[in-house]
Design an enzyme around this catalytic site. Structure first.
Site, PDB file in Angstrom:
ATOM      1  N   HIS A  81      11.756   4.879   1.801  1.00 44.51           N
ATOM      2  CA  HIS A  81      11.909   5.986   0.849  1.00 44.51           C
ATOM      3  C   HIS A  81      13.385   6.349   0.683  1.00 44.51           C
ATOM      4  O   HIS A  81      13.865   6.563  -0.432  1.00 44.51           O
ATOM      5  CB  HIS A  81      11.132   7.222   1.326  1.00 44.51           C
ATOM      6  CG  HIS A  81       9.657   7.110   1.167  1.00 44.51           C
ATOM      7  ND1 HIS A  81       8.849   6.500   2.103  1.00 44.51           N
ATOM      8  CD2 HIS A  81       8.839   7.550   0.185  1.00 44.51           C
ATOM      9  CE1 HIS A  81       7.592   6.568   1.696  1.00 44.51           C
ATOM     10  NE2 HIS A  81       7.554   7.185   0.538  1.00 44.51           N
ATOM     11  N   HIS A 125      10.660   9.389  10.345  1.00 43.62           N
ATOM     12  CA  HIS A 125      11.855   8.608  10.681  1.00 43.62           C
ATOM     13  C   HIS A 125      12.782   9.384  11.594  1.00 43.62           C
ATOM     14  O   HIS A 125      12.782  10.618  11.601  1.00 43.62           O
ATOM     15  CB  HIS A 125      12.620   8.233   9.406  1.00 43.62           C
ATOM     16  CG  HIS A 125      11.876   7.294   8.534  1.00 43.62           C
ATOM     17  ND1 HIS A 125      11.734   5.959   8.811  1.00 43.62           N
ATOM     18  CD2 HIS A 125      11.196   7.498   7.384  1.00 43.62           C
ATOM     19  CE1 HIS A 125      11.014   5.384   7.877  1.00 43.62           C
ATOM     20  NE2 HIS A 125      10.660   6.295   6.999  1.00 43.62           N
TER      21      HIS A 125
END
Length: 156
Positions: A81, A125
């Site tokens: 992303h 993340h």
């Protein structure tokens, strides 16, 4: 389009080679005594079911977050992303020239930053995943800028 496609190919190759667990999976491993390696050895549907069973009617994890985790059970490194969003932001800076299209470029940069923050806040993340993705996006964007100048798409 080649910048976006090459970024996604690089991301896929790195994810398969590094096999880094997502932060939420590491948290689950610690809190619920689940081995993260065993978690990733299961199929995506089995991983989804584990998360569903752990957090169905949970008082600690909201259902919307549990649902997000169920849909994102792959590896973490690097952040796809972030790579996508930062590549778009850098290409916007390069190709649209900030001074001429400041509203569009600023909007894309803000969108990119919000995506990066969401990846951290959702437990998807770690910072190194984002930093690496930003560096990859920067390299891809520099290569695109080089070719855009060579082919006279942008001014020197």
């Amino acid at each position: 389009m080649s910048a976006i496609l090459s970024g996604q190919i690089i991301k896929s190759l790195l994810k398969s080679q590094t096999a880094e667990s997502r932060p939420y999976v590491l948290w689950m491993a610690q809190e619920y005594n689940i081995n993260d390696q065993q978690f990733y050895s299961k199929s995506r549907s089995e991983r989804k079911e584990i998360i569903h069973q752990l957090f169905n009617n949970s008082s600690t994890i909201p259902s919307w977050l549990s649902g997000h985790w169920q849909n994102e059970t792959g590896y973490a490194f690097p952040s796809g992303h972030t790579l996508l969003a930062v590549t778009w932001a850098l290409l916007a800076l390069i190709l649209l020239k900030f001074r001429q299209h400041y509203v569009i470029v600023s909007s894309i940069i803000i969108w990119s930053i919000l995506i990066e923050l969401s990846r951290l806040l959702l437990g998807m993340h770690s910072p190194i995943d984002l930093i690496t993705s930003i560096l990859i996006a920067w390299i891809i964007s520099l290569i695109c800028y080089f070719y855009a100048r060579k082919w006279h798409i942008v001014d020197k």
